[in-house]
Design a protein around this motif. Structure first.
Motif, PDB file in Angstrom:
ATOM      1  N   ARG A  45      -0.779   4.108   6.304  1.00  0.00           N
ATOM      2  CA  ARG A  45      -1.168   3.534   5.010  1.00  0.00           C
ATOM      3  C   ARG A  45      -2.290   4.339   4.370  1.00  0.00           C
ATOM      4  NH1 ARG A  45       0.145  -2.045   4.505  1.00  0.00           N
ATOM      5  NH2 ARG A  45      -1.768  -2.343   3.345  1.00  0.00           N
ATOM      6  N   ALA A  46      -2.258   4.464   3.055  1.00  0.00           N
ATOM      7  CA  ALA A  46      -3.288   5.210   2.329  1.00  0.00           C
ATOM      8  C   ALA A  46      -4.664   4.584   2.526  1.00  0.00           C
ATOM      9  CB  ALA A  46      -2.949   5.270   0.844  1.00  0.00           C
ATOM     10  N   SER A  47      -4.729   3.267   2.658  1.00  0.00           N
ATOM     11  CA  SER A  47      -6.010   2.582   2.807  1.00  0.00           C
ATOM     12  C   SER A  47      -6.482   2.551   4.257  1.00  0.00           C
ATOM     13  CB  SER A  47      -5.897   1.157   2.270  1.00  0.00           C
ATOM     14  OG  SER A  47      -4.947   0.437   3.025  1.00  0.00           O
ATOM     15  N   ASP A  99       0.841  -1.190   0.000  1.00  0.00           N
ATOM     16  CA  ASP A  99       0.000   0.000   0.000  1.00  0.00           C
ATOM     17  C   ASP A  99       0.877   1.242   0.000  1.00  0.00           C
ATOM     18  OD1 ASP A  99      -2.227   1.622   0.114  1.00  0.00           O
ATOM     19  OD2 ASP A  99      -2.857   0.987   2.100  1.00  0.00           O
ATOM     20  N   ARG A 100       0.338   2.340  -0.495  1.00  0.00           N
ATOM     21  CA  ARG A 100       1.063   3.612  -0.454  1.00  0.00           C
ATOM     22  C   ARG A 100       1.084   4.116   0.981  1.00  0.00           C
ATOM     23  NH1 ARG A 100      -1.506   7.352  -4.893  1.00  0.00           N
ATOM     24  NH2 ARG A 100      -0.394   8.793  -3.569  1.00  0.00           N
ATOM     25  N   HIS A 101       2.091   4.886   1.300  1.00  0.00           N
ATOM     26  CA  HIS A 101       2.232   5.438   2.649  1.00  0.00           C
ATOM     27  C   HIS A 101       1.991   6.931   2.586  1.00  0.00           C
ATOM     28  CE1 HIS A 101       4.509   1.661   2.847  1.00  0.00           C
ATOM     29  NE2 HIS A 101       3.784   1.550   3.936  1.00  0.00           N
ATOM     30  N   LEU A 102       0.841   7.328   3.056  1.00  0.00           N
ATOM     31  CA  LEU A 102       0.439   8.737   3.029  1.00  0.00           C
ATOM     32  C   LEU A 102      -0.008   9.136   4.428  1.00  0.00           C
ATOM     33  CD1 LEU A 102      -1.705   8.654  -0.222  1.00  0.00           C
ATOM     34  CD2 LEU A 102       0.589   9.574   0.031  1.00  0.00           C
TER      35      LEU A 102
END
Length: 109
Positions: free
Chosen positions: A90-92, A72-75
């Protein structure tokens, strides 16, 4: 430490001393890098933002030591926690946590 870059060009992460008077070095980082965090002892720097990788840097040598991948992307943030864990938002939703004290880093859910 502060990352900079725009327009898909390679970026840098610049580090200053505690008084912001002396430039201590620069790391080449991907343009999407948004978050950085120092380990408690200041010897390691973690960076991420927008992709699925966390990059761990040796601050003194200004060298990439390790890339940790996730699905997952890390935002939203990155931090070294007490006890040596590295935590990334995590973006999700939720967090990815790596145990950095062990010889082999392992992801904990």
């Amino acid at each position: 430490a502060a990352p900079s870059g725009a327009g898909g060009r390679p970026a840098i992460c610049q580090i200053w001393d505690g008084d912001l008077r002396r430039d201590l070095g620069r790391f080449p980082v991907p343009a999407e890098t948004r978050w950085v965090a120092f380990s408690r002892d200041g010897r390691r720097l973690a960076s991420t933002g927008g992709d699925t990788n966390i990059r761990i840097w040796d601050v003194e040598q200004k060298q990439l030591l390790l890339m940790l991948s996730d699905d997952d992307r890390h935002l939203g943030g990155l931090a070294f926690a007490d006890g040596g864990r590295l935590i990334a938002a995590r973006a999700s939703g939720g967090l990815t946590i790596w145990e950095t004290n062990k010889t082999l880093l392992s992801r904990v859910r």
